[in-house]
Write a protein that holds these residues in place. Structure first.
Motif, mmCIF file in Angstrom:
data_model
loop_
_atom_site.group_PDB
_atom_site.id
_atom_site.type_symbol
_atom_site.label_atom_id
_atom_site.label_comp_id
_atom_site.label_asym_id
_atom_site.label_seq_id
_atom_site.Cartn_x
_atom_site.Cartn_y
_atom_site.Cartn_z
ATOM 1 N N VAL A 70 0.860 -1.186 0.000
ATOM 2 C CA VAL A 70 0.000 0.000 0.000
ATOM 3 C C VAL A 70 0.897 1.237 0.000
ATOM 4 O O VAL A 70 1.679 1.442 0.932
ATOM 5 N N LEU A 71 0.782 2.032 -1.023
ATOM 6 C CA LEU A 71 1.576 3.245 -1.145
ATOM 7 C C LEU A 71 1.254 4.195 0.005
ATOM 8 O O LEU A 71 0.086 4.443 0.302
ATOM 9 N N HIS A 72 2.289 4.716 0.679
ATOM 10 C CA HIS A 72 2.054 5.635 1.784
ATOM 11 C C HIS A 72 3.333 6.409 2.067
ATOM 12 O O HIS A 72 4.412 6.089 1.555
ATOM 13 N N ASP A 73 3.217 7.437 2.889
ATOM 14 C CA ASP A 73 4.344 8.265 3.290
ATOM 15 C C ASP A 73 4.606 8.011 4.773
ATOM 16 O O ASP A 73 3.673 8.031 5.574
ATOM 17 N N TYR A 74 5.863 7.770 5.129
ATOM 18 C CA TYR A 74 6.192 7.506 6.530
ATOM 19 C C TYR A 74 7.346 8.401 6.961
ATOM 20 O O TYR A 74 8.369 8.480 6.286
ATOM 21 N N THR A 75 7.178 9.061 8.124
ATOM 22 C CA THR A 75 8.175 10.001 8.615
ATOM 23 C C THR A 75 8.458 9.768 10.084
ATOM 24 O O THR A 75 7.542 9.590 10.881
ATOM 25 N N GLU A 76 9.734 9.763 10.436
ATOM 26 C CA GLU A 76 10.175 9.821 11.828
ATOM 27 C C GLU A 76 11.136 10.999 11.964
ATOM 28 O O GLU A 76 11.994 11.192 11.111
ATOM 29 N N ARG A 77 10.962 11.749 13.063
ATOM 30 C CA ARG A 77 11.884 12.837 13.395
ATOM 31 C C ARG A 77 12.143 12.803 14.890
ATOM 32 O O ARG A 77 11.318 12.291 15.643
ATOM 33 N N PRO A 78 13.246 13.368 15.352
ATOM 34 C CA PRO A 78 13.464 13.439 16.801
ATOM 35 C C PRO A 78 12.334 14.188 17.493
ATOM 36 O O PRO A 78 11.901 15.236 17.028
ATOM 37 N N GLY A 79 11.836 13.635 18.585
ATOM 38 C CA GLY A 79 10.773 14.303 19.332
ATOM 39 C C GLY A 79 9.878 13.320 20.047
ATOM 40 O O GLY A 79 9.884 12.117 19.764
ATOM 41 N N GLY A 80 9.092 13.830 20.979
ATOM 42 C CA GLY A 80 8.204 13.012 21.774
ATOM 43 C C GLY A 80 6.748 13.223 21.441
ATOM 44 O O GLY A 80 6.403 13.736 20.375
ATOM 45 N N HIS A 81 5.883 12.849 22.384
ATOM 46 C CA HIS A 81 4.439 12.911 22.180
ATOM 47 C C HIS A 81 3.924 14.213 22.785
ATOM 48 O O HIS A 81 3.514 14.250 23.959
ATOM 49 N N GLY A 82 3.945 15.279 22.004
ATOM 50 C CA GLY A 82 3.508 16.564 22.539
ATOM 51 C C GLY A 82 3.522 17.659 21.497
ATOM 52 O O GLY A 82 3.945 17.471 20.351
ATOM 53 N N TRP A 83 3.065 18.839 21.896
ATOM 54 C CA TRP A 83 2.881 19.942 20.962
ATOM 55 C C TRP A 83 4.171 20.474 20.346
ATOM 56 O O TRP A 83 4.143 20.940 19.189
ATOM 57 N N PRO A 84 5.308 20.446 21.032
ATOM 58 C CA PRO A 84 6.536 20.867 20.334
ATOM 59 C C PRO A 84 6.774 20.067 19.056
ATOM 60 O O PRO A 84 7.244 20.614 18.062
ATOM 61 N N TYR A 85 6.430 18.784 19.089
ATOM 62 C CA TYR A 85 6.580 17.963 17.887
ATOM 63 C C TYR A 85 5.469 18.261 16.880
ATOM 64 O O TYR A 85 5.728 18.453 15.686
ATOM 65 N N TRP A 86 4.218 18.300 17.342
ATOM 66 C CA TRP A 86 3.084 18.409 16.416
ATOM 67 C C TRP A 86 3.024 19.747 15.701
ATOM 68 O O TRP A 86 2.689 19.801 14.513
ATOM 69 N N LYS A 87 3.333 20.845 16.398
ATOM 70 C CA LYS A 87 3.244 22.146 15.725
ATOM 71 C C LYS A 87 4.347 22.307 14.694
ATOM 72 O O LYS A 87 4.221 23.122 13.770
ATOM 73 N N ASN A 88 5.413 21.521 14.817
ATOM 74 C CA ASN A 88 6.443 21.492 13.796
ATOM 75 C C ASN A 88 6.053 20.542 12.667
ATOM 76 O O ASN A 88 6.139 20.884 11.479
ATOM 77 N N ALA A 89 5.565 19.363 13.027
ATOM 78 C CA ALA A 89 5.226 18.344 12.038
ATOM 79 C C ALA A 89 4.110 18.791 11.108
ATOM 80 O O ALA A 89 4.099 18.441 9.918
#
Length: 343
Positions: A310-329
């Motif tokens: 199944v064609l899809h896009d997958y991304t990992e970046r340094p960071g945890g489970h919280g808004w500092p990560y999500w507002k960047n992502a």
């Protein structure tokens, strides 16, 4: 910084285009195209500074040279501002009350309109439904990220509905007032289409979210691909079965020991196995931090989709489970959304 890619099918062709991004002309960019999307892992010594978007399409990964930590947030945000003549002045969202059959009171939502919406009265717009996480409300995204700017830059109507603090965007088998799959896929979309100039086409609709909202976005889109053509999950809890005592899930489905079939049926991994295959037209993107407690289930879903071709896009970046990560992502995933809904 280095990027490691491991493809399940091998590289089919190498395309070396000359790409020039406004304000970023010093970067030489190579596009590697795969038959199936590769596993992309990025590491960087930039700590919490912004990183390049790992991909601009579900079938390609972009490898950039140069300093990846220099003023990228403004570059990514401006990427989608492709419509000439758009006034980028910041506008406030509109709060609406959406009628629903699941309860007497309507469900609140914020609607972010591009600032050119009233300037061009015949223009129609793509829509992006952005769901919040557990314990939060429809205002969560507006309080922590500049959603107004994203609506402008991508000339897209963005809707942030209230999903109940722990609805998981499911139609609860226990609580009649928690029928959020139906609300999002039918009542909310119908209300927005009836009251705003939208493109009434699944290919021009996207859905996304963080944490509970990320899982909900995938769950709803996989089950309603006739409504949504693109789905993006940021740190999504995509396998409910592994968390039987957390986040009120058992209040929506009943205890897992009593109703294991309900937990199976309402997990994204199970729905993906049942409803997706290599001919699926749904554009999917998974994004999760390397220090996130949901990383394991996201990697497992990614591997499952690779095996299913199944064609899809997958991304990992340094960071945890919280808004500092999500507002960047969200800056990077809006590139993905914009590419698929605005064409």
């Amino acid at each position: 910084m280095f990027i490691r890619m491991a493809s399940s099918r091998g590289i089919m062709q190498l395309i070396v285009p000359a790409l020039i991004v406004a304000g970023f002309a010093s970067f030489a960019m190579l596009t590697l195209r795969f038959q199936r999307l590769a596993h992309v892992t990025i590491s960087s010594d930039c700590s919490n500074r912004k990183l390049m978007p790992q991909s601009l399409a579900s079938s390609s990964a972009v490898v950039a040279g140069g300093d990846p930590c220099s003023s990228l947030s403004s570059t990514v945000a401006s990427y989608g501002n492709h419509a000439a003549g758009i006034d980028t002045a910041v506008v406030s969202p509109v709060e609406v009350q959406v009628p629903t059959k699941m309860r007497a009171l309507p469900v609140p939502a914020l609607v972010f309109l591009p600032s050119a919406y009233n300037t061009y009265p015949t223009r129609r717009y793509a829509t992006f439904y952005l769901l919040h996480g557990a314990g939060e409300t429809y205002k969560a995204w507006s309080l922590r990220a500049n959603i107004t700017a994203l609506a402008d830059n991508y000339s897209t109507i963005i809707v942030t509905p209230d999903g109940g603090r722990t609805s998981w965007y499911l139609d609860s088998t226990i609580v009649g007032e928690y029928q959020y799959e139906t609300f999002v896929s039918t009542e909310l979309v119908g209300y927005i289409d009836d009251n705003y100039r939208t493109h009434r086409d699944a290919k021009r609709r996207a859905i996304g979210g963080n944490s509970m909202g990320g899982a909900g976005a995938l769950y709803v889109a996989i089950r309603h691909s006739d409504v949504f053509g693109t789905a993006v999950s940021l740190s999504g809890g995509v396998d409910l079965r592994l968390f039987p005592e957390q986040w009120d899930i058992k209040l929506r489905l009943g205890p897992i020991d009593d109703h294991p079939e309900r937990w199976e049926e309402h997990s994204v991994v199970t729905q993906a196995a049942k409803r997706l295959d290599q001919s699926s037209n749904l554009n999917l993107a998974l994004d999760c931090g390397t220090e996130d407690f949901f990383l394991g289930v996201n990697r497992a879903l990614h591997q499952q989709l690779l095996e299913m071709k199944v064609l899809h896009d997958y991304t990992e970046r340094p960071g945890g489970h919280g808004w500092p990560y999500w507002k960047n992502a969200i800056l990077y995933q809006m590139v993905y959304v914009g590419q698929h809904v605005n064409w």
